[in-house]
Design a protein around this motif. Structure first.
Motif, PDB file in Angstrom:
ATOM      1  N   VAL A 108      12.053  -2.808  -5.127  1.00 24.81           N
ATOM      2  CA  VAL A 108      10.759  -3.195  -4.574  1.00 24.81           C
ATOM      3  C   VAL A 108      10.086  -4.183  -5.512  1.00 24.81           C
ATOM      4  N   HIS A 109       9.976  -3.807  -6.774  1.00 23.78           N
ATOM      5  CA  HIS A 109       9.442  -4.689  -7.808  1.00 23.78           C
ATOM      6  C   HIS A 109       9.602  -3.972  -9.146  1.00 23.78           C
ATOM      7  N   CYS A 116      10.693   0.037  -9.390  1.00 18.76           N
ATOM      8  CA  CYS A 116      10.485   0.852  -8.199  1.00 18.76           C
ATOM      9  C   CYS A 116      11.627   0.539  -7.243  1.00 18.76           C
ATOM     10  N   GLU A 118      13.898   1.503  -3.630  1.00 18.39           N
ATOM     11  CA  GLU A 118      13.910   2.144  -2.316  1.00 18.39           C
ATOM     12  C   GLU A 118      15.342   2.421  -1.913  1.00 18.39           C
ATOM     13  N   SER A 154       5.774  -2.237   4.927  1.00 18.99           N
ATOM     14  CA  SER A 154       5.909  -3.117   3.773  1.00 18.99           C
ATOM     15  C   SER A 154       5.380  -2.343   2.566  1.00 18.99           C
ATOM     16  N   VAL A 155       5.925  -2.635   1.399  1.00 13.69           N
ATOM     17  CA  VAL A 155       5.589  -1.838   0.227  1.00 13.69           C
ATOM     18  C   VAL A 155       5.379  -2.746  -0.976  1.00 13.69           C
ATOM     19  N   GLY A 156       4.534  -2.306  -1.884  1.00 10.07           N
ATOM     20  CA  GLY A 156       4.306  -3.024  -3.128  1.00 10.07           C
ATOM     21  C   GLY A 156       4.237  -2.057  -4.290  1.00 10.07           C
ATOM     22  N   ILE A 168       2.232   2.712  -6.088  1.00  6.30           N
ATOM     23  CA  ILE A 168       3.010   2.203  -4.966  1.00  6.30           C
ATOM     24  C   ILE A 168       2.081   2.174  -3.761  1.00  6.30           C
ATOM     25  N   LYS A 170       1.989   1.537   0.351  1.00  8.60           N
ATOM     26  CA  LYS A 170       2.865   1.497   1.517  1.00  8.60           C
ATOM     27  C   LYS A 170       2.022   1.194   2.743  1.00  8.60           C
ATOM     28  N   ASP A 207       8.697  -7.691   3.493  1.00 10.32           N
ATOM     29  CA  ASP A 207       8.759  -6.229   3.428  1.00 10.32           C
ATOM     30  C   ASP A 207       8.418  -5.692   2.048  1.00 10.32           C
ATOM     31  N   SER A 208       8.122  -6.561   1.078  1.00 12.86           N
ATOM     32  CA  SER A 208       7.690  -6.100  -0.241  1.00 12.86           C
ATOM     33  C   SER A 208       6.760  -7.137  -0.849  1.00 12.86           C
ATOM     34  N   TRP A 218       1.084 -10.405  -0.683  1.00 14.35           N
ATOM     35  CA  TRP A 218       1.996 -10.634   0.432  1.00 14.35           C
ATOM     36  C   TRP A 218       1.580 -11.913   1.158  1.00 14.35           C
TER      37      TRP A 218
END
Length: 337
Positions: A108-109, A116, A118, A154-156, A168, A170, A207-208, A218
């Protein structure tokens, strides 16, 4: 004193340890509980990362020749590598999780050396993991509050020095629009819902998110109103902000937009076709927040435009003033001022 056991203050010991290589820290975890706990603190991780990147910066990337994490190699399904200052490719030898039921994974990052991840399993269930490869520590993040069938999200992942915490975020998506947002904080170990009123009607194009200076970013689209914008999430305040693009053409004419950093500032790499799509060029934009109330809040500056290059290349990141692309071909020139 002659009869006292000589010792160094803890501050000096920590100052020495933070300069040691990762392999030494892994061995020294068994010296005492204080050292083991010290190596896991955010302040030590950040300081160690600062020293290590100055000495030997790494660019971490997926090995696409192994299909980017597809579970073809049961012994090492990660295929994660790094590139050091001498341009040597080094493969991670100790992946954090090896599960025969894992179908797909992605980063993710990363922030301050903490990744992180997934994981998507064979039954399509997903889970998030936090991995510190420096001390080989990995922990699974609890499931989010709600789970929807066939959900899209989407996640960060980012860190804020203000609250000294990793989080995180979401964003749940239905029909391309955000309808719920949950945040997980490492300090509490829990998920909770947060407000997102200004995201109504917003569609995210990735998506991230990309993390910079305590915020996650984003590329977004406000359906029927604005051709393109940036969605920013403040990790400390847990507030969303919408940032307009400098021109409509930046979003409408670009076939690829990627966040990166340039000169310690948030930047965008945009790819645009030339003519009948036989060649392309890359623009580099730097984004700064204005401190002058009489001007626009956000200042965009175009730093660089590349020469035309063959179509099919897509910029990924800037590293040591060079643009990395997802192809074996390289761009001529660099971004040095």
């Amino acid at each position: 004193m002659e009869n006292e056991t000589p010792h160094l203050p803890q501050e000096i010991v920590a100052n020495i340890l933070v300069r040691l290589p990762v392999k030494s820290l892994i061995r020294f975890q068994c010296v005492c509980k204080y050292w083991k706990d010290l190596f896991k603190t955010p302040s030590f991780i950040a300081e160690h990362l600062h020293h290590s990147t100055q000495q030997n910066p790494l660019l971490v990337f997926d090995c696409y020749s192994s299909k980017c994490g597809s579970n073809n190699d049961k012994n090492n399904p990660w295929h994660l590598s790094s590139l050091n200052r001498e341009m040597q490719v080094l493969e991670f030898q100790n992946p954090p999780i090896v599960d025969p039921l894992m179908r797909f994974w992605r980063i993710v990052h990363s922030s301050n050396g903490l990744f992180c991840l997934e994981l998507i399993m064979a039954d399509e269930s997903d889970s998030f993991w936090l991995w510190n490869p420096a001390i080989r520590d990995v922990r699974q993040v609890p499931k989010s509050l709600n789970h929807y069938e066939c959900e899209d999200f989407s996640v960060g992942f980012g860190f804020s020095l203000v609250v000294n915490d990793y989080k995180i975020v979401k964003l749940f998506i239905i029909n391309l629009l955000v309808f719920q947002v949950e945040v997980y904080a490492l300090t509490t170990g829990f998920w909770r819902k947060v407000k997102f009123r200004n995201l109504e009607g917003i569609s995210l194009m990735s998506d991230s998110g990309f993390t910079y200076n305590g915020s996650i970013f984003w590329v977004g689209l406000q359906v029927g109103i604005d051709p393109g914008l940036i969605v920013s999430f403040d990790v400390a305040m847990e507030v969303f902000t919408l940032i307009p693009f400098p021109t409509k053409s930046l979003f409408l004419e670009s076939y690829g937009i990627t966040f990166t950093m340039y000169d310690n500032k948030l930047a965008l790499l945009s790819s645009t076709f030339i003519g009948i799509h036989e060649s392309s060029f890359i623009d580099l934009w730097v984004i700064e927040e204005s401190t002058n109330e009489s001007r626009e809040r956000w200042i965009w500056t175009k730093i660089y435009t590349s020469r035309p290059y063959p179509r099919g290349l897509c910029p990924m990141v800037i590293w040591r003033n060079e643009i990395f692309v997802d192809s074996i071909q390289c761009l001529e020139g660099n971004l040095k001022k």
